[in-house]
Each structure stands twice: as structure tokens, then as C-alpha cells.
Design an enzyme around this catalytic site. Structure first.
Site, PDB file in Angstrom:
ATOM      1  N   PRO A  11      88.763   0.618  77.108  1.00  0.00           N
ATOM      2  CA  PRO A  11      89.996   1.423  76.962  1.00  0.00           C
ATOM      3  C   PRO A  11      90.530   1.442  75.527  1.00  0.00           C
ATOM      4  CG  PRO A  11      90.209  -0.126  78.783  1.00  0.00           C
ATOM      5  CD  PRO A  11      88.917  -0.435  78.112  1.00  0.00           C
ATOM      6  N   LYS A  48      88.442   0.976  72.622  1.00  0.00           N
ATOM      7  CA  LYS A  48      87.457   1.397  71.621  1.00  0.00           C
ATOM      8  C   LYS A  48      86.515   2.417  72.217  1.00  0.00           C
ATOM      9  CE  LYS A  48      86.874  -3.230  69.740  1.00  0.00           C
ATOM     10  NZ  LYS A  48      85.920  -4.329  69.659  1.00  0.00           N
ATOM     11  N   GLU A  50      84.640   3.181  80.858  1.00  0.00           N
ATOM     12  CA  GLU A  50      86.101   3.012  80.733  1.00  0.00           C
ATOM     13  C   GLU A  50      86.664   3.996  79.708  1.00  0.00           C
ATOM     14  OE1 GLU A  50      86.772  -1.242  80.176  1.00  0.00           O
ATOM     15  OE2 GLU A  50      86.679  -1.537  82.340  1.00  0.00           O
ATOM     16  N   GLU A 104      83.138  -2.351  88.241  1.00  0.00           N
ATOM     17  CA  GLU A 104      83.277  -3.690  87.642  1.00  0.00           C
ATOM     18  C   GLU A 104      84.339  -4.462  88.394  1.00  0.00           C
ATOM     19  OE1 GLU A 104      84.139  -3.822  83.455  1.00  0.00           O
ATOM     20  OE2 GLU A 104      82.643  -2.303  82.971  1.00  0.00           O
ATOM     21  N   ASP A 106      85.830 -23.904  79.942  1.00  0.00           N
ATOM     22  CA  ASP A 106      84.935 -23.079  79.135  1.00  0.00           C
ATOM     23  C   ASP A 106      83.624 -23.827  78.956  1.00  0.00           C
ATOM     24  OD1 ASP A 106      83.833 -21.412  77.073  1.00  0.00           O
ATOM     25  OD2 ASP A 106      84.553 -22.920  75.652  1.00  0.00           O
ATOM     26  N   ASP A 138      81.755 -17.025  80.705  1.00  0.00           N
ATOM     27  CA  ASP A 138      80.964 -18.021  81.447  1.00  0.00           C
ATOM     28  C   ASP A 138      81.703 -18.590  82.655  1.00  0.00           C
ATOM     29  OD1 ASP A 138      82.658 -19.878  80.092  1.00  0.00           O
ATOM     30  OD2 ASP A 138      81.215 -20.018  78.451  1.00  0.00           O
TER      31      ASP A 138
HETATM   32 CA    CA Z   1      82.986 -19.376  76.933  1.00  0.00          CA
END
Ligand code: CA
Length: 661
Positions: free
Chosen positions: A153, A155, A200, A302, A311, A404
Site C-alpha cells: 500500500p 510503495k 496490494e 494473505e 524473534d 519468523d
Molecule cells: Ca526476525
């Protein structure tokens, strides 16, 4: 069984074709080398998945794996739930994935051939992924970004080769690229069934932002897909793709614009991330409306949800925590979230759902060694080489995987139980009952009213048909810190029967015990009117200009002399002193008018000062202080009006609340 048999026959036919002696197998032939066996009944599992009754067999259970090739090049290995290293597509097929999505960037490389990262997703990689998907019985969605790197949305940069081209040149270029790329992917053996013309594209596509020009490009791209489909004799559907379905009006307007420009497409696709894009119900409602109004199919292209807030690769994640109530950051909640997206998509008659980048796992855990791998293979979200194309964002903030914690493989590449949600959607699972999350406890308590904490707390279980609350013990010290005579907010700690720590928020405030105090709710049955005049003096009026707040107010006017009361009964649980308030405006009530607020409590009647009505919008606040009420007592709070014929006015926003003691 039936499905597997057909696949076996295909393999046999392929072998026979090979035996035939002419030595060539049509490159377009889909050669399935692996057949999975999906459940036909409820299965036992570690996580609970509620079945979706009547889910069609061909419901799209899709996964975007655009980064898989660079992940493998980076040394990532995928393992199934038992820890066996296997081909990703085999694991996905066994998990019930039946459709693969792959993004295509025109030329994601700098002048020296260094990849921009994010999978370096060029046409060749898409072809390779499509071939491997087909070999495992999975269809392919080709997601053209019409850009050399991420299009979203924010770029929609033109590919380098299309920069500064005029719109008619771009129309030709987009058609040419679409046709060539699709032919390359089809010739690799991919089973392409859907093509996205842009990703998008809320603000535009490939550096074109003017509405009429964007529509021209979409039409041109769509025409190219139709041409390839026709030439290859395949059924390939054209999808448009937008995001921001939480903005209902804007999403419907996009469908309207496509219709106005006669853009030829089959599927209105959206991104739907429940932590960004509003409620499941609204998403479902919008898709249903688009289907009904524009005769288009719909699809969720999506979605994703975190299984952890941790993380895994020393590069911060896009979504630290999902934060949607009832969906904590757990493997169970990740599966439940996907199941619920699929449920609401199916309710809307959508074709299905694609999970975004469920196999984008860490290439390692150490930042320093990871950086070298991300740069070399393009397995981070962006590499430093993207600076020539996207100098302000990717070129500055390049790094690793920001997704991840939303993969369906753990940080070591081992499949988690949530991956199997695809195959369990139809028949569900049998699993141990598990507390997912406790519902937030928020209590508004009246000033002066002793605090009454609940003895049990509501629970989100993995099986939503279980609705039992759980016993909770509140901490004595934090309860003792609450001063019920002071308006303030307190946090009360507690421990549940299963030993979990919970926190309740208690807000001590002026609780208004009057129901529907401003007449804005449709049910006004709690208000009793006694009209001793001509009987035509009162009504609930919808007119914001005559209301103190909201649209409605209690209105009076009659050509006869006016004499009425309007009141409601309130039963008070906690004894103490209470105050009453009402607001009134009006005029022409005559010099002998009697207008006042009253509270009747037992055999006592308390009245306010008389109202003096002095014209339109000259609101007057009437108040009665300090009415003593016993616990369990019922009081009547109301207004009495005696006025001359042709008197008029409205009253609004009654209050009855406890006072500090
Ligand atoms: Ca990560």
C-alpha cells in the site's frame, strides 16, 4: 482415496508416455511425483481445530513460500513434525496445503547482479517453485508485483526498465512481461490457476497512480493473462489484490471503480491480517457484498498470525505480538486464527485463504553470521544492494526476516502442529482442553459502593464450545489499596484455580444507574409516562438539534394544558447516599408552570429546584443531592411537568449515582 487414485493414474500415464519411445514429454504436462493422504474424519492432535462444516473439498488452503529457494540456498532445512528432514513441498502437501502462492519481481538485482533480498523473487524462481508445487499436486497463484522489489500500500515503484515510460508504453510493457513470465512458469510445469495483476494496489501499480491509467494497466495485464490461458488451453483466473478491508466503504468503492472501467477480472482478492484489518465479521460481510453486487469471486490472498512474540534471527519482527483478544501468541492460537479466517471466508463464499510466508524461518540465530547469509543469498527482507532502487527504506533498514514469529515452522525449521491446520479445517481435531487466554476483567464500580469482585473469570479455551469460568482468588493487598470514595483506576492481581496470574482493572467512578438515560437506545420501556392532560403531550423525539447529547430526547408539546410525569424505577444494591440529575430546555410554559426533577424513595419524595425554561437550547441542569438509599431499595427517578397549553421542551441525560462517603 479417490483423489490419490487419480494422481496414481497420472503418474502411470506419465511413465507410459515415457515408454512410448518418442522420447519427449510435453513441458506443460504436470508430473505429480508425490501424493499426500488427507483426513476423512476427525483426527487426534495436540491442538484443537474446530471443524468447518460443509467446507468444499476444493477450498483453497494456500501458502505463500516465495522465499523457499533462497532459504534452502542459505542452508535452511525443513523438518516434519517427527524431526525428519524432507522436501518443504512434501511437508506442505502432507499438511493439507493445496495451493502455492509466489511473488514475482521483474528484476530484483542491482547493476552488478546482486539480489535485493526478500527471496530475490524473479521469474525463474517462480517457475522453479511452481514446478515443485505441481510435482506435489499443488496449484500455483502467480503474484505479479510489477515492480523490481516489494509493492504494497505504501510503495508501487515502477520496474527500473519501465521508469519514466508513458502510459501507452507501460500498457504494452505490462502485457508483454505478463505473457512472457507466465509462459516461462507454465513451461516449467507449474499448474498456474490464478494470476494476481499487482500486489496490494491500493494507491496504484508500477509507479502509475492516476485512476484511469491504473485501470488501463490492469486491463492490459488481464488481457495478457487471458491470451496465455487461451493459447495454452488452461483455466487461469485473474485476481485483483487490495488491502485495508477494515475500511468497508473504500473497499466497496474499489470494486465499483473496477466495474466503471470494465476491468476484466474474476477474483476480488484481499489481504486480511486480523491484527490490522478489523473484525472477522466485517471482512466476511464486505466479501459477501462484493460477490453479490459485482458478481465476482473473492479470496483472501494473505493472512498470518504469530505463534510467539520472540524473534528468531536477531532482526526485529513486523508484528511483535498479535494482540487480538482470544488469540495469544501461541501455536494453538496461530492455528485457531487461521481456522477462523477460513471459517469467515467460507461464510462469505470466498474461494479460500493463502497463508503468507509460513516457511520463512531464521537462517541462524546470530546477527553477525546471519548478515553475511542475508546479503549473499537474499534471505532477509532486504539486502544492502536494494539501495539503488529503494534508497529511503530497504536501502537503509535492510536486514533479516521480520516474519519468523509468524511462520508455521519453529526457528529451527521444524514443522509445528499449527501447520496441519490446513488438513484439519474440514473435519477438525480431538485435543486436550487448553486455556488459551483469560478474558480481560474490567469493572466499573460506583463511588461509595463496596467493591464486589467476581469469584470466577471467563476463559478463552481452545475448544470454544466450553464456556466454564475459572475460580479466581484476588490479592488482599491490592484490594485493600482501593479507595471506593475516590474516582480512580486500580489494578487488582489474582491467581486462578490453575495457578495462572491475572489482573483485573477496577475503575471507581460515578456509575449512572439510570438505564437508557438519553433515550438513544431503541428500547424505552424502562421509562413510564403518566399523562394527566389530553394524553398527547409526550414522545421520544429523534432530532439532534433538540437533544443535549445523541440524536434523541424526551419531548413534550400539546395544544391543551400539559400535566405529565416521566420516570423509571431503579433498584440499588449498595446502601448509601445518591444524587440525581436531569437536563431540560424549552419555553412558552406559562407563569404558573411547575417543572422539577424528583426522586421517590420509600415514603419520601425529594425534589429539585423548579426549572425556569427560557427558550430553545437554553439547557438547565436540575439536581438533587444526597438521597439516602438502603441496600436493595427501589427508587423512582423522574421529571414532573405542569405547563400551559402550547408549552414545549425536551429533556435528556438523566443521572442517578452514588456519592463518596
Ligand atoms: Ca526476525
Amino acid at each position: 482415496m479417490k483423489k490419490g487414485m487419480i494422481a496414481c493414474m497420472l503418474i502411470m500415464m506419465a511413465i507410459c508416455a515415457g515408454c512410448g519411445g518418442n522420447g519427449t514429454v510435453d513441458a506443460n504436462e504436470v508430473k505429480q511425483i508425490y501424493v499426500s493422504h488427507l483426513p476423512t474424519a476427525k483426527e487426534k492432535a495436540d491442538i484443537y481445530v474446530e471443524p468447518i462444516e460443509g467446507l468444499p473439498d476444493d477450498f483453497i488452503r494456500g501458502m505463500d513460500v516465495s522465499t523457499v529457494i533462497v532459504e534452502e540456498e542459505s542452508g535452511v532445512t525443513y523438518r516434519d513434525e517427527n524431526g525428519n528432514v524432507r522436501d518443504l513441498f512434501e511437508i506442505l502437501a502432507d499438511a493439507g496445503v493445496n495451493y502455492i502462492r509466489v511473488r514475482v519481481w521483474n528484476n530484483p538485482y542491482d547493476a552488478d547482479g546482486n539480489g535485493y533480498g526478500g527471496g530475490n523473487c524473479d521469474v525463474e524462481k517462480a517457475a522453479e517453485i511452481g514446478r515443485r508445487a505441481a510435482e506435489h499436486g499443488m496449484k500455483l497463484l502467480v503474484d505479479f508485483h510489477y515492480s523490481d522489489f516489494w509493492a504494497d500500500p505504501n510503495k508501487q515503484y515502477a520496474p527500473k526498465a519501465w521508469a519514466r515510460k508513458r502510459i501507452d508504453d507501460k500498457e504494452a510493457l505490462i502485457a508483454e512481461f505478463t505473457e512472457e513470465a507466465l509462459n516461462t512458469i507454465l513451461n516449467a510445469g507449474a499448474d498456474v490457476r490464478m494470476v494476481q495483476i499487482g500486489n496490494e494496489i491500493n494507491k496504484g501499480v508500477c509507479g502509475t497512480y492516476e485512476e484511469a491509467d491504473v485501470m488501463k494497466l490492469l486491463s492490459s495485464a488481464s488481457g495478457a493473462v487471458r491470451k496465455v490461458a487461451s493459447a495454452s488451453g488452461r483455466e487461469i483466473e485473474v485476481a485483483v489484490h487490495y488491502t485495508g478491508v477494515d475500511d468497508t466503504a473504500m473497499t466497496l468503492k474499489r470494486a465499483e471503480t473496477l466495474k466503471n472501467y470494465n476491468v476484466d477480472y474474476d477474483i476480488f482478492g484481499i489481504s486480511y491480517y486480523s491484527y490490522w484489518h478489523g473484525s472477522f465479521e466485517n471482512m466476511s460481510k464486505v466479501l459477501k457484498e462484493i460477490s453479490a453486487k459485482y458478481g465476482k469471486k473473492t479470496c483472501i490472498l494473505e493472512t498470518a498470525y504469530p505463534f510467539t512474540s520472540e524473534d528468531g534471527d536477531a532482526n526485529g519482527n513486523s508484528v511483535g505480538s498479535g494482540g487480538v483478544e482470544g488469540y495469544p501468541d501461541t501455536v494453538q492460537a496461530q492455528a485457531k486464527n487461521f481456522r477462523d479466517v477460513a471459517f469467515y471466508a467460507n461464510e462469505a463464499g470466498a474461494l479460500g485463504v493463502f497463508y503468507w510466508e509460513g516457511a520463512w524461518v531464521p537462517v541462524g540465530s546470530e546477527r553477525e553470521s546471519n548478515e553475511k547469509i542475508w546479503e549473499k543469498y537474499g534471505s532477509g527482507w532486504a539486502s544492502s544492494y536494494s539501495v539503488d532502487y529503494d534508497p529511503k527504506d530497504a536501502g537503509q533498514y535492510y536486514g533479516g526476516c521480520a516474519w519468523d514469529n509468524q511462520a508455521m515452522f519453529d526457528f529451527t525449521g521444524k514443522a509445528m502442529p499449527s501447520l496441519n491446520v490446513f488438513k484439519w479445517l474440514r473435519y477438525g481435531t480431538e485435543a486436550p482442553l487448553q486455556v488459551m487466554e483469560f478474558k480481560d476483567v474490567y469493572i466499573e464500580s460506583g463511588i461509595g459502593v463496596p467493591l464486589d469482585m467476581p469469584k470466577s473469570i471467563d476463559v478463552y479455551y481452545n475448544d470454544p464450545s466450553v464456556t466454564d469460568g475459572m475460580e479466581v482468588t484476588w490479592d488482599e493487598d491490592s484490594l485493600a489499596a482501593v479507595d471506593v470514595n475516590v474516582a480512580d483506576t486500580y489494578e487488582i492481581k489474582g491467581v486462578t484455580a490453575d495457578g495462572s496470574s491475572v489482573t483485573a482493572t477496577v475503575k471507581v467512578m460515578n456509575v449512572n444507574y439510570v438505564k437508557n438515560p438519553g433515550f438513544d437506545e431503541a428500547d424505552v420501556s424502562m421509562w413510564k409516562v403518566v399523562d394527566n392532560g389530553a394524553g398527547d403531550a409526550t414522545d421520544v423525539q429523534k432530532k439532534a438539534a433538540d437533544a443535549l447529547s445523541g440524536d434523541n430526547a424526551f419531548h413534550f408539546y400539546s395544544t391543551s394544558a400539559i400535566d405529565f410525569t416521566v420516570e423509571q424505577e431503579i433498584t440499588i444494591e449498595a446502601g448509601g447516599e445518591y444524587a440525581a440529575v436531569a437536563n431540560i430546555q424549552g419555553g412558552d410554559v406559562g407563569s404558573s408552570a411547575e417543572i422539577y426533577l424528583y426522586v421517590i424513595c420509600g415514603d419520601q419524595t425529594y425534589v429539585s429546584d423548579p426549572a425556569k425554561l427560557s427558550g430553545w437550547k437554553q439547557w438547565q441542569k436540575l439536581k438533587i443531592d444526597a438521597v439516602p438509599v438502603e441496600a436493595g431499595e427501589t427508587v423512582k427517578v423522574g421529571m414532573a411537568v405542569k405547563a400551559a397549553a402550547k408549552g414545549w421542551g425536551t429533556m435528556d441525560d438523566f443521572e442517578f449515582y452514588g456519592l463518596a462517603r
